[in-house]
Write an enzyme that holds these catalytic residues in place. Structure first.
Site, PDB file in Angstrom:
ATOM      1  N   ARG A  45      41.570 -34.610 -47.818  1.00 19.84           N
ATOM      2  CA  ARG A  45      41.426 -35.652 -48.840  1.00 19.84           C
ATOM      3  C   ARG A  45      40.077 -35.447 -49.506  1.00 19.84           C
ATOM      4  NH1 ARG A  45      37.009 -36.798 -47.215  1.00 19.84           N
ATOM      5  NH2 ARG A  45      37.003 -38.506 -48.702  1.00 19.84           N
ATOM      6  N   GLY A  46      39.814 -36.248 -50.546  1.00 23.27           N
ATOM      7  CA  GLY A  46      38.600 -36.037 -51.338  1.00 23.27           C
ATOM      8  C   GLY A  46      38.989 -35.183 -52.541  1.00 23.27           C
ATOM      9  N   ALA A  47      38.545 -35.614 -53.739  1.00 25.49           N
ATOM     10  CA  ALA A  47      39.055 -35.005 -54.977  1.00 25.49           C
ATOM     11  C   ALA A  47      38.936 -33.473 -55.039  1.00 25.49           C
ATOM     12  CB  ALA A  47      38.384 -35.675 -56.164  1.00 25.49           C
ATOM     13  N   ARG A  88      49.345 -36.777 -54.898  1.00 26.47           N
ATOM     14  CA  ARG A  88      48.449 -37.932 -55.066  1.00 26.47           C
ATOM     15  C   ARG A  88      48.115 -38.075 -56.557  1.00 26.47           C
ATOM     16  NH1 ARG A  88      43.676 -38.685 -51.027  1.00 26.47           N
ATOM     17  NH2 ARG A  88      44.070 -40.853 -51.581  1.00 26.47           N
ATOM     18  N   GLN A 195      36.905 -43.746 -44.273  1.00 23.02           N
ATOM     19  CA  GLN A 195      36.304 -42.428 -44.549  1.00 23.02           C
ATOM     20  C   GLN A 195      34.802 -42.439 -44.281  1.00 23.02           C
ATOM     21  OE1 GLN A 195      38.512 -43.956 -46.536  1.00 23.02           O
ATOM     22  NE2 GLN A 195      39.771 -42.534 -47.688  1.00 23.02           N
ATOM     23  N   ASP A 236      36.776 -39.697 -58.291  1.00 25.64           N
ATOM     24  CA  ASP A 236      38.103 -39.068 -58.297  1.00 25.64           C
ATOM     25  C   ASP A 236      38.550 -38.725 -59.706  1.00 25.64           C
ATOM     26  OD1 ASP A 236      38.027 -40.809 -55.689  1.00 25.64           O
ATOM     27  OD2 ASP A 236      39.459 -39.171 -55.420  1.00 25.64           O
ATOM     28  N   ASN A 246      36.850 -44.289 -58.263  1.00 34.75           N
ATOM     29  CA  ASN A 246      36.454 -43.769 -56.943  1.00 34.75           C
ATOM     30  C   ASN A 246      37.046 -44.695 -55.888  1.00 34.75           C
ATOM     31  OD1 ASN A 246      35.019 -41.826 -55.306  1.00 34.75           O
ATOM     32  ND2 ASN A 246      33.550 -43.435 -54.832  1.00 34.75           N
ATOM     33  N   LYS A 247      36.818 -44.386 -54.662  1.00 29.59           N
ATOM     34  CA  LYS A 247      37.382 -45.135 -53.531  1.00 29.59           C
ATOM     35  C   LYS A 247      37.251 -46.643 -53.692  1.00 29.59           C
ATOM     36  CE  LYS A 247      39.228 -43.853 -50.850  1.00 29.59           C
ATOM     37  NZ  LYS A 247      40.714 -43.862 -51.048  1.00 29.59           N
TER      38      LYS A 247
END
Ligand code: MRU
Length: 346
Positions: A45-47, A88, A195, A236, A246-247
């Site tokens: 995960r993570g852009a 995603r 996270q 993201d 973002n998150k």
């Protein structure tokens, strides 16, 4: 040092981030459908990391295509690309990486199929290599913005685990430390997927960087106490006007930072900037399974049948962003002009 995602032999190997910090397990994928599953299920995960994984998934899928001519090959190739693109919706790096792979396929259509497959593998490896370089450059630019002996708050994980290595927001922290500054970090836990506590705390501790874990609702208290000097987060997707997806929870941190007059920086590569999207409201926000909110490690923590929302990202308006740190330098308001200008440089 751990490897987030890697091309090894004829497989994609990834550390299973769902199991961290408890277990360090590497998974080996030999089919593109499995890679797509791994992105969807958050093994990776993570852009930027999902961009790299998707590119490798495309290369893996392409390498297994049996077609002998480009047209038939391309039909199968597009199926591979479409599946990976459906994993995603929010991080634009995923689509950016897949488009880059598609472009390489189109530009090399004249090559014999086995050579075209090799060319695609080479491109995926290049995307991986470039990402680490880019993060180091982001780290150099961003590191200059942090004062010696300052404490930085970060949200989610925008570290080595969220990229091919080094990280974006955590890259800025690493850059400042490598420049000789003493930096302390506060890591938000980042409910519901944790996270911050599972990944950021783990990788910073592993790197012997001074990190203190807090729950998300403690950020305001820490700021009011004067314990935070700057906020640095990843992204993201960044719209053309500088709005930042973002998150989930990033927006709340940005509002708090403004109230306490603390600079709020976003660190991201150019591949996170989506000039086709004018305004943050147009960014698709992934809504994830409600069990992430109602359960912790399989244990129910909310009443059965309760109504739940679980948006995985939010959008911070550009007015709350002090600067966007990229590999081509730091952009400040007005973002529309600055972000566009980045793509004209070099
Ligand atoms: O749902 P995730 O874990 O993929 O979300 C990750 C984030 O929101 C990160 O902050 C972002 O991708 C930047 S990573 C360098």
């Amino acid at each position: 040092m751990f490897k987030t995602v890697e091309w090894k032999g004829s497989a994609v190997v990834m550390i299973d981030q769902r199991l961290l910090p408890g277990e360090e397990v590497y998974r080996r994928y030999t089919g593109y459908k499995e890679v797509a599953g791994a992105i969807k299920e958050m093994v990776v995960r993570g852009a930027p990391a999902i961009g790299v994984a998707a590119a490798m998934g495309v290369a893996l899928g392409a390498s297994k295509i049996k077609a002998k001519d480009y047209q038939t090959f391309r039909k199968e190739f597009d199926k591979v690309a479409d599946l990976l693109a459906s994993t995603r919706p929010t991080a634009v790096n995923l689509f950016w990486a897949i488009e880059r792979m598609k472009k390489v396929a189109a530009e090399n259509r004249a090559l014999p199929i086995p050579e075209l497959k090799e060319r695609l593998i080479k491109e995926a490896k290049e995307i991986h290599r470039d990402d680490i370089e880019i993060n180091r450059t982001i780290g150099k630019h961003g590191g200059r913005l942090l004062k010696d002996r300052s404490t930085v708050l970060t949200h989610c994980n925008a570290g080595a685990l969220a990229t091919a290595g080094y990280g974006t927001a955590l890259g800025v922290i690493r850059g400042a430390i490598e420049a000789g500054k003493k930096i302390k970090v506060f890591a938000d836990e980042t409910r519901p997927f944790l996270q911050g506590s599972r990944l950021t705390a783990w990788e910073l501790k592993k790197d012997k960087i001074d990190v203190t874990l807090i729950t998300d609702n403690m950020a305001g208290y820490m700021m009011k106490k004067g314990l935070i000097d700057a906020v640095v987060v990843g992204a993201d997707r960044i719209a053309a006007n500088g709005d930042v997806a973002n998150k989930i929870g990033t927006y709340s941190v940005a509002v708090l930072a403004r109230e306490h007059k603390i600079p709020f920086y976003v660190a991201a590569p150019l591949s996170t900037i989506d000039l086709k999207i004018g305004h943050g409201d147009e960014i698709p926000i992934e809504e994830r399974d409600t069990s992430e909110v109602t359960h912790v490690k399989g244990n129910r923590i909310a009443p059965r049948g309760i109504k739940v929302r679980n948006p995985a990202f939010d959008v911070t308006p550009n007015s709350l962003v002090t600067g966007i740190i990229t590999e081509r330098g730091v952009v400040r308001r007005p973002y529309s002009k600055g972000l566009k200008g980045l793509f004209r440089k070099g």
